[in-house]
Design a protein around this motif. Structure first.
Motif, PDB file in Angstrom:
ATOM      1  N   ARG A 143       0.831  -1.211   0.000  1.00 45.65           N
ATOM      2  CA  ARG A 143       0.000   0.000   0.000  1.00 45.65           C
ATOM      3  C   ARG A 143       0.865   1.260   0.000  1.00 45.65           C
ATOM      4  N   LEU A 144       1.898   1.293   0.832  1.00 42.35           N
ATOM      5  CA  LEU A 144       2.740   2.481   0.919  1.00 42.35           C
ATOM      6  C   LEU A 144       3.646   2.620  -0.299  1.00 42.35           C
ATOM      7  N   HIS A 145       3.890   1.524  -1.004  1.00 51.07           N
ATOM      8  CA  HIS A 145       4.623   1.630  -2.272  1.00 51.07           C
ATOM      9  C   HIS A 145       3.719   2.235  -3.346  1.00 51.07           C
ATOM     10  N   TRP A 146       2.439   1.870  -3.303  1.00 53.52           N
ATOM     11  CA  TRP A 146       1.481   2.392  -4.279  1.00 53.52           C
ATOM     12  C   TRP A 146       1.254   3.882  -4.058  1.00 53.52           C
ATOM     13  N   GLN A 147       1.149   4.304  -2.798  1.00 51.57           N
ATOM     14  CA  GLN A 147       0.984   5.707  -2.449  1.00 51.57           C
ATOM     15  C   GLN A 147       2.033   6.060  -1.398  1.00 51.57           C
ATOM     16  N   ARG A 177       4.981  11.653   1.480  1.00 53.24           N
ATOM     17  CA  ARG A 177       5.866  12.719   1.025  1.00 53.24           C
ATOM     18  C   ARG A 177       6.574  13.426   2.179  1.00 53.24           C
ATOM     19  N   GLY A 208      -6.669   0.307  -0.254  1.00 51.74           N
ATOM     20  CA  GLY A 208      -6.547   0.709   1.140  1.00 51.74           C
ATOM     21  C   GLY A 208      -7.216  -0.267   2.095  1.00 51.74           C
ATOM     22  N   GLU A 212      -0.221  11.186   8.207  1.00 58.36           N
ATOM     23  CA  GLU A 212       0.023  10.949   6.784  1.00 58.36           C
ATOM     24  C   GLU A 212       0.045   9.454   6.477  1.00 58.36           C
ATOM     25  N   LEU A 270      -2.751   7.362   4.176  1.00 61.38           N
ATOM     26  CA  LEU A 270      -2.355   6.605   2.994  1.00 61.38           C
ATOM     27  C   LEU A 270      -2.764   5.135   3.100  1.00 61.38           C
TER      28      LEU A 270
END
Length: 227
Positions: free
Chosen positions: A19-23, A26, A82, A99, A103
């Motif tokens: 999931r965190l690779h997809w989004q 920042r 998600g 954050e 995500l």
């Protein structure tokens, strides 16, 4: 840039990483750690997201850290869409981890704020009590009941059916007793206090649940303690 440490059971790490690779975040750098007896050494000002928390970890590790307890439902589609997600913690800790939580959820603020620190551990205990393993006696009883009801004349075999139903009733009584005990212990360790949701949407969506100013978790614990 903020620093966050995500501590999760090994089975969840690939889903969270996907999931965190997809989004990718920042404004937050993050590290993934498997939940084990060898927990990492973390600076006191760095955020911790503890997934599927258990009470021993709450009591023994990271007492002064900005810590969020996170409950997620595993899903093979979570990387793209998600997780269904809930989190507990103090407002400062939630803000520091917001954050990452946003995500992991389907949309920003698309997660439930359970209450202050300690609520996530209680919800995890409730979850484990209500969802026995597939090899448990309760699961075997349900299989026996369904198998009997699928027979041409199920009520001619009343003995096995009544035995399985009796076991189910006893199991439910045991679950209620366990839930009542967990609720009493939680309310003892974490007394109810005034609650304000981390994001305003929660107040709009769950207004009946938070109208008495207690967290959703404390209201659930009060209900279970009265059963």
């Amino acid at each position: 840039m903020r620093q966050a440490h995500l501590i999760a059971p090994s089975s969840l790490i690939p889903l969270i990483a996907s999931r965190l690779h997809w989004q990718a975040p920042r404004q937050t750098a993050y590290c993934l750690h498997p939940l084990s007896q060898q927990l990492p050494s973390i600076a006191s000002d760095e955020a911790i997201l503890l997934f599927h928390p258990g009470s021993p970890y709450l009591q023994q590790h990271y007492p002064e850290h900005p810590l969020c307890e996170v409950i997620i439902l595993p899903s093979p589609l979570a990387g793209l869409h998600g997780f269904m997600l809930a989190a507990s913690g103090e407002h400062a800790a939630l803000e520091q981890s917001a954050e990452i939580l946003d995500l992991l959820a389907p949309v920003a603020n698309g997660w439930l704020h359970l209450g202050p620190r300690g609520c996530g551990g209680f919800i995890q205990q409730i979850w484990q009590t209500l969802l026995p393993s597939s090899q448990s006696a309760e699961q075997q009883d349900w299989q026996a009941i369904l198998s009997t009801l699928q027979q041409p004349n199920p009520f001619q075999q009343q003995g096995p059916l009544l035995t399985a139903l009796s076991h189910q009733l006893l199991q439910q009584q045991l679950q209620l007793s366990t839930l009542r005990g967990l609720a009493h212990r939680f309310l003892q360790d974490f007394p109810p206090a005034a609650f304000q949701a981390h994001h305003p949407q929660l107040e709009q969506a769950f207004a009946p649940l938070i109208s008495n100013e207690y967290s959703p978790t404390h209201q659930l614990a009060q209900l279970l303690s009265q059963q």
